[in-house]
Design a protein around this motif. Structure first.
Motif, PDB file in Angstrom:
ATOM      1  N   UNK A 138       0.744  -0.959  -0.009  1.00  0.00           N
ATOM      2  CA  UNK A 138       0.065  -0.285  -0.123  1.00  0.00           C
ATOM      3  C   UNK A 138       1.541   1.272  -0.163  1.00  0.00           C
ATOM      4  N   UNK A 139       0.986   2.148  -1.129  1.00  0.00           N
ATOM      5  CA  UNK A 139       1.719   3.243  -0.933  1.00  0.00           C
ATOM      6  C   UNK A 139       0.609   4.594  -0.824  1.00  0.00           C
ATOM      7  N   UNK A 140       1.355   5.331   0.038  1.00  0.00           N
ATOM      8  CA  UNK A 140       1.432   6.511   0.849  1.00  0.00           C
ATOM      9  C   UNK A 140       1.088   7.700   0.535  1.00  0.00           C
ATOM     10  N   UNK A 141       0.437   8.942  -0.195  1.00  0.00           N
ATOM     11  CA  UNK A 141       0.821   9.731  -0.604  1.00  0.00           C
ATOM     12  C   UNK A 141      -0.106  10.898  -0.261  1.00  0.00           C
ATOM     13  N   UNK A 142       0.457  11.945   0.005  1.00  0.00           N
ATOM     14  CA  UNK A 142      -0.048  13.480   0.730  1.00  0.00           C
ATOM     15  C   UNK A 142      -1.020  14.119  -0.180  1.00  0.00           C
ATOM     16  N   UNK A 143      -1.747  14.164   0.580  1.00  0.00           N
ATOM     17  CA  UNK A 143      -2.757  15.265  -0.643  1.00  0.00           C
ATOM     18  C   UNK A 143      -2.942  16.840   0.366  1.00  0.00           C
ATOM     19  N   UNK A 144      -3.163  17.775  -0.721  1.00  0.00           N
ATOM     20  CA  UNK A 144      -2.145  17.709  -1.634  1.00  0.00           C
ATOM     21  C   UNK A 144      -1.501  17.728  -2.476  1.00  0.00           C
ATOM     22  N   UNK A 145      -0.488  18.104  -1.812  1.00  0.00           N
ATOM     23  CA  UNK A 145       1.052  18.164  -2.612  1.00  0.00           C
ATOM     24  C   UNK A 145       0.798  17.166  -3.469  1.00  0.00           C
ATOM     25  N   UNK A 146       0.360  15.329  -3.152  1.00  0.00           N
ATOM     26  CA  UNK A 146       0.846  14.206  -3.768  1.00  0.00           C
ATOM     27  C   UNK A 146       2.175  13.179  -2.922  1.00  0.00           C
ATOM     28  N   UNK A 147       2.552  14.163  -2.192  1.00  0.00           N
ATOM     29  CA  UNK A 147       4.830  13.540  -1.689  1.00  0.00           C
ATOM     30  C   UNK A 147       4.190  12.731  -1.677  1.00  0.00           C
ATOM     31  N   UNK A 148       5.178  11.694  -2.026  1.00  0.00           N
ATOM     32  CA  UNK A 148       5.415  10.281  -1.720  1.00  0.00           C
ATOM     33  C   UNK A 148       5.318  10.403  -0.742  1.00  0.00           C
ATOM     34  N   UNK A 149       5.610   9.402   0.821  1.00  0.00           N
ATOM     35  CA  UNK A 149       5.804   9.764   2.329  1.00  0.00           C
ATOM     36  C   UNK A 149       5.938   7.929   3.110  1.00  0.00           C
ATOM     37  N   UNK A 150       5.907   7.023   1.956  1.00  0.00           N
ATOM     38  CA  UNK A 150       6.263   5.915   1.851  1.00  0.00           C
ATOM     39  C   UNK A 150       5.188   4.569   1.909  1.00  0.00           C
ATOM     40  N   UNK A 151       5.357   3.433   2.160  1.00  0.00           N
ATOM     41  CA  UNK A 151       4.387   2.603   2.160  1.00  0.00           C
ATOM     42  C   UNK A 151       4.604   1.161   2.636  1.00  0.00           C
ATOM     43  N   UNK A 152       3.617   0.558   2.805  1.00  0.00           N
ATOM     44  CA  UNK A 152       3.106  -0.391   4.030  1.00  0.00           C
ATOM     45  C   UNK A 152       3.371  -1.557   3.049  1.00  0.00           C
ATOM     46  N   UNK A 178     -10.056 -15.377   3.493  1.00  0.00           N
ATOM     47  CA  UNK A 178     -10.306 -13.812   3.039  1.00  0.00           C
ATOM     48  C   UNK A 178      -9.544 -12.525   3.566  1.00  0.00           C
ATOM     49  N   UNK A 179     -10.293 -12.677   5.029  1.00  0.00           N
ATOM     50  CA  UNK A 179     -10.478 -10.897   4.754  1.00  0.00           C
ATOM     51  C   UNK A 179      -9.391 -10.908   5.873  1.00  0.00           C
ATOM     52  N   UNK A 180      -8.725  -9.721   6.377  1.00  0.00           N
ATOM     53  CA  UNK A 180      -7.782  -9.431   7.197  1.00  0.00           C
ATOM     54  C   UNK A 180      -7.658  -8.308   8.024  1.00  0.00           C
ATOM     55  N   UNK A 181      -7.244  -8.521   9.527  1.00  0.00           N
ATOM     56  CA  UNK A 181      -7.165  -6.975  10.002  1.00  0.00           C
ATOM     57  C   UNK A 181      -5.207  -6.698   9.759  1.00  0.00           C
ATOM     58  N   UNK A 182      -5.204  -4.897   8.973  1.00  0.00           N
ATOM     59  CA  UNK A 182      -3.536  -5.547   9.319  1.00  0.00           C
ATOM     60  C   UNK A 182      -3.054  -4.527   9.783  1.00  0.00           C
ATOM     61  N   UNK A 183      -2.199  -4.178  10.838  1.00  0.00           N
ATOM     62  CA  UNK A 183      -1.261  -2.992  10.815  1.00  0.00           C
ATOM     63  C   UNK A 183      -0.587  -2.056  10.381  1.00  0.00           C
ATOM     64  N   UNK A 184      -0.771  -1.041  10.614  1.00  0.00           N
ATOM     65  CA  UNK A 184       0.089  -0.124   9.761  1.00  0.00           C
ATOM     66  C   UNK A 184       2.047  -0.682   9.552  1.00  0.00           C
ATOM     67  N   UNK A 185       2.432  -0.988  10.147  1.00  0.00           N
ATOM     68  CA  UNK A 185       3.498  -2.059   9.693  1.00  0.00           C
ATOM     69  C   UNK A 185       2.996  -3.142   8.682  1.00  0.00           C
ATOM     70  N   UNK A 186       2.274  -3.462   8.518  1.00  0.00           N
ATOM     71  CA  UNK A 186       2.020  -4.500   7.373  1.00  0.00           C
ATOM     72  C   UNK A 186       1.411  -6.657   8.011  1.00  0.00           C
ATOM     73  N   UNK A 187       1.554  -5.949   9.577  1.00  0.00           N
ATOM     74  CA  UNK A 187       1.378  -7.247  10.344  1.00  0.00           C
ATOM     75  C   UNK A 187      -0.365  -7.733  10.408  1.00  0.00           C
ATOM     76  N   UNK A 188      -0.718  -8.658  10.144  1.00  0.00           N
ATOM     77  CA  UNK A 188      -1.820  -9.808  10.247  1.00  0.00           C
ATOM     78  C   UNK A 188      -2.378  -9.635  11.246  1.00  0.00           C
ATOM     79  N   UNK A 189      -3.026  -8.981  11.606  1.00  0.00           N
ATOM     80  CA  UNK A 189      -4.039  -9.672  13.060  1.00  0.00           C
ATOM     81  C   UNK A 189      -4.583 -10.087  13.329  1.00  0.00           C
TER      82      UNK A 189
END
Length: 369
Positions: A138-152, A178-189
């Motif tokens: 999952x790629x992350x971008x700030x709005x409205x600048x659309x600056x890249x801020x990292x990914x998961x 099928x369905x997963x709850x995931x933390x912001x660091x990509x860990x499946x909870x």
């Protein structure tokens, strides 16, 4: 080019057609029904103007420029943080609340700050970001600048997802569970629901907030997988009351899947049963798109629920529609099913194509039914 855009949007509308409020009572938290009090099939038989059905509404024409042309098979629309965000092919366009074009996220490529494609997107005001899923990240971008801020980074493909708050999100995956709850660091909870091809479907908005729950419909059945972010628990609930016994169920879908196979079973179900297209709820107001077997093929209706008042209007085929479009002057009211492509915290949104094909669509935002 714009003529092609118009036909693309109308094709999208045909495809999606074929395929939390403070006023809620506390008892809803324990209910096995997401939208109680709805009896289907009681159609309004008298022609009525659309403006008479709606309460508070506004029309938002999305500005048309060379930079803001909308196209593609999915035009998922999210209203959040005072803006409208619209998916157009592999871009996300940002418009203000009046429909004026602001900017867009367009970073397709193979570089470290780019994405290969947009499988799904969500708006995360908590971080002021657009999140885009694709290719096990999952790629992350700030709005409205659309600056890249990292990914998961993920160990699986998130076909669709929704941010839940508290640095977690829910994902729909092609995995065996099928369905997963995931933390912001990509860990499946957490994980829930074994893969079930008879009750799988991809919707423009896969996860719907409905009161206490974030719900995702199981195919075209009357059931939904529900997640309660407060308790961290999964459950399966009926969407409409089971007294509507003409509705397709998960069991009926599995039976027809076994009889007719993956490619044909859904058409066979639609010949014999009514199905829930999709639904939205804000407090004691709700919309439900319904599909019914008809002599000339599938017929479509939309249920409007405001408290105890429930009205169902046929909207397709055109000669059976009981709704007269006195807002846009469209010859067809089939656009009333497009709320399934839209998400908003405080309103219902419909996508209305420009009939002449010269401009972007307009949004019909309804704050009160």
């Amino acid at each position: 080019m714009r003529c092609k855009l118009f036909f693309t949007i109308m094709w999208f509308i045909a495809i999606i057609a074929a395929f939390s409020g403070c006023s809620q009572k506390a008892a809803d938290a324990d209910s096995d029904i997401l939208l109680p009090g709805i009896r289907t099939g009681n159609f309004v038989e008298k022609k009525i103007n659309l403006s008479d059905i709606l309460g508070e509404y506004s029309v938002i024409p999305l500005e048309t420029t060379e930079e803001s042309l909308i196209g593609g098979f999915s035009i998922k629309t999210i209203k959040k943080d005072g803006h409208f965000f619209v998916k157009s092919n592999n871009e996300v366009l940002m418009f203000d609340e009046t429909g004026k074009f602001q900017c867009k996220l367009s970073r397709v490529g193979g570089g470290p700050e780019e994405y290969e494609n947009i499988s799904d997107f969500d708006i995360v005001p908590e971080y002021g970001e657009i999140w885009v899923s694709g290719n096990k990240r999952i790629s992350r971008y700030k709005y409205p600048s659309m600056e890249y801020s990292g990914h998961i980074a993920l160990d699986f493909f998130a076909s669709q997802f929704k941010y839940l708050g508290s640095d977690t999100f829910i994902a729909d995956t092609p995995e065996e569970i099928v369905y997963k709850i995931v933390s912001i660091d990509g860990k499946v909870l957490q994980e829930f629901y074994d893969k079930d091809l008879a009750n799988s479907a991809s919707f423009p908005v896969q996860f719907v907030e409905t009161g206490y729950y974030v719900a995702t419909q199981l195919g075209d059945s009357n059931s939904a997988v529900c997640y309660d972010p407060k308790t961290g628990s999964f459950s399966i609930k009926d969407i409409l009351p089971p007294e509507n016994d003409h509705l397709a169920t998960t069991e009926i879908n599995r039976k027809y899947f076994d009889l007719y196979g993956y490619f044909d079973f859904n058409d066979k179900v639609l010949q014999d049963y009514a199905t829930v297209g999709w639904f939205r709820r804000h407090g004691d107001q709700a919309l439900v798109a319904m599909k019914y077997p008809g002599e000339q093929g599938m017929e479509q209706a939309v249920i409007f629920k405001d408290g105890d008042r429930v009205n169902e209007y046929m909207v397709w085929p055109e000669n059976k529609s009981m709704v007269r479009d006195d807002i846009f002057g469209s010859s067809s009211t089939r656009f009333l099913v497009t709320f399934g492509a839209c998400e908003s915290d405080d309103s219902f949104i419909f996508i209305v194509a420009d009939e002449d094909g010269d401009a972007n669509p307009s949004l019909l935002e309804v704050r009160k039914l």
